[in-house]
Design an enzyme around this catalytic site. Sequence first.
Site, PDB file in Angstrom:
ATOM      1  N   LYS B  77       0.849  -1.200   0.000  1.00 31.62           N
ATOM      2  CA  LYS B  77       0.000   0.000   0.000  1.00 31.62           C
ATOM      3  C   LYS B  77       0.884   1.249   0.000  1.00 31.62           C
ATOM      4  O   LYS B  77       1.862   1.320   0.750  1.00 31.62           O
ATOM      5  CB  LYS B  77      -0.923  -0.024   1.222  1.00 31.62           C
ATOM      6  CG  LYS B  77      -2.002   1.063   1.207  1.00 31.62           C
ATOM      7  CD  LYS B  77      -2.928   0.913   2.415  1.00 31.62           C
ATOM      8  CE  LYS B  77      -4.003   1.972   2.452  1.00 31.62           C
ATOM      9  NZ  LYS B  77      -4.850   1.877   3.666  1.00 31.62           N
ATOM     10  N   SER B 152      -9.768   2.288   2.554  1.00 25.45           N
ATOM     11  CA  SER B 152      -8.856   2.969   1.668  1.00 25.45           C
ATOM     12  C   SER B 152      -7.917   2.057   0.876  1.00 25.45           C
ATOM     13  O   SER B 152      -7.388   2.463  -0.151  1.00 25.45           O
ATOM     14  CB  SER B 152      -8.013   3.958   2.473  1.00 25.45           C
ATOM     15  OG  SER B 152      -7.172   3.281   3.382  1.00 25.45           O
ATOM     16  N   SER B 176     -10.012  -0.005   6.749  1.00 23.02           N
ATOM     17  CA  SER B 176      -9.357   0.090   5.432  1.00 23.02           C
ATOM     18  C   SER B 176      -8.646  -1.166   4.952  1.00 23.02           C
ATOM     19  O   SER B 176      -8.234  -1.245   3.801  1.00 23.02           O
ATOM     20  CB  SER B 176      -8.362   1.250   5.425  1.00 23.02           C
ATOM     21  OG  SER B 176      -9.043   2.477   5.418  1.00 23.02           O
TER      22      SER B 176
END
Lengths: 99, 498
Positions: B77, B152, B176
């Site tokens: 990420k 996210s 997330s």
Amino acid sequence: MSTLSREDVANLARLARIEMTPDELDHLATEMDVILTAVARVQEVATADVKPTSHPLPLRNVTRPDLVIPSLSSEAALSGAPAKEDGRFRVPQILGEES
Amino acid sequence: MITRSAHEMANALESGEITSEKLTQDHLDRIAAVDGEVHAFLYVDTEGALSQARAVDAARAKGEKVGPLAGVPLALKDVMVQKGVPTTAGSKILEGWRPPYDATVVTKLKSAGIVILGKTNMDEFAMGSSTENSAYGPTHNPWDLTRIPGGSGGGSSAALAAFEAPLAIGTDTGGSIRQPAAVTGTVGVKPTYGGVSRYGLIAFSSSLDQAGPCARTVLDTALLHEAIAGHDPKDATSIDAPVPQVVKAAREGDVKGMKIGVVKELNGDGYQTGVRSRFEESLELLAKAGAEIVEVSCPNFEYALAAYYLIAPSECSSNLARFDAMRYGMRVGDDNGASAEIVMNLTREVGFGREVKRRIILGTYALSSGYYDAYYGSAQKVRTLIMQDFTNAFSSADVLVSPTCPTTAFKIGEKADDPLAMYLNDIATIPVNMAGIGGMSLPCGLAPEDGLPVGFQVMSPAMQDQRMYSVGAALEAALLSQWGAPLLSQIPALAGAK
């Protein structure tokens, strides 16, 4: 619940150091009203006898021996700088004469 | 090979069936073939990945002892810093920035021989539930490209579902990791707060943020969990205790005699019919596997969402003050006459997107004098009440369960203009972050009405992360024997699939 005026939002934006257009301020003032009304629900159960919690862990200060250990070189630390000069960050004037 | 589990890939590497260089190249080829449609990646580090892979192959050839996932590729990420590799956190304000150091998670991945393919898309600074808030365009759900992949960490979950990577790193502040896992039919774990180092994780809300493992199976997730977990002196909130034995728990998948508490408040009204039916069926399977299903009540959870949207913005308004245009990142308006303050204002206007500005303003308000007690102070009290609810619930159950999200994946654009509707996605995941405990989402089937994946959430007490792996592995095994093949084998083929 207190409603936020356009001027209130402008003041918050100034505090947060974000320039905003008049359109953005209008839009945000409307949105803030809706969001604040929703989040104000916390007041229904947040009575005086409840202690606040700021963190999930019992925090304690963490120290280490005061020894010199390897860290970033000044070149590495400056590698992302928008402007630099003589091994230092170059920044815009902080104590302006005109303002 | 790319559709296998990470664990199977590791076995193939160990037996010499394939090299890490070939396995890495296969994934890079897959990314090249499908990522134009999926947009899971913001940056693909082709050279870095291949050279890491060759190093693992060389170590293996020399007979050196390597870690259990050595040579297996991973998607990172973009909120974790990696030395020399562009890191943006989905924001324009960091466009082009190459960090001068590695996050502790990255250091651990590298020392485990795990090959980092590149950086995945995300909502800007991890603020969002759909990845639509990325400054670089949305990621598309591989199950249906017109739908969101969650957020996210939508890039990481989409990369797994599209077979672009078998492992991924996510971060979870209010869901997330778990919500993207739920809507893409993958597995994601938010470890106990403090279980995985936050050093090098670009901070959003420091008392809630937690990095964790994502994969396509419970065992793969556990293997990655053990690779990244552990005490880190560089993170003052890192827990100095042994890592829970999550791999052992995932291998055994034993729930006999375990008490599983169904949280009454995280079900019912507002939850999609197909989400509820898959969840109920999963409970039956766990009961058949020997668990005892009990109902628990957490009456203060209904205030969690409101408290979260005060605490997280408050902390973010402080954390994001570091983006000041002085030391790194974007600088706008520096014409040799403008003051530092004007440059900051102009940079932050251009550099931050709408949701980030909204949250900074909300947090600034909640912390301002005269409103602090009514907003931030009250939210902190709700946090206490939520932790008490968990303590009570865990006195009558070993783990708690719920659907991960109220609905399956929605359409891109559907909720973009309604922040409150968007925030509701996180209603079942947020309490876990507020209390700092562990949470897992694993796929429990497709909703009959739309054919999209449904997530099953397991929550375990702090530092008892192994319990959610026991439950996850047991449910996964029961579902697999029912389905005959992993859920992802039903995913529609993307261009370039093989």
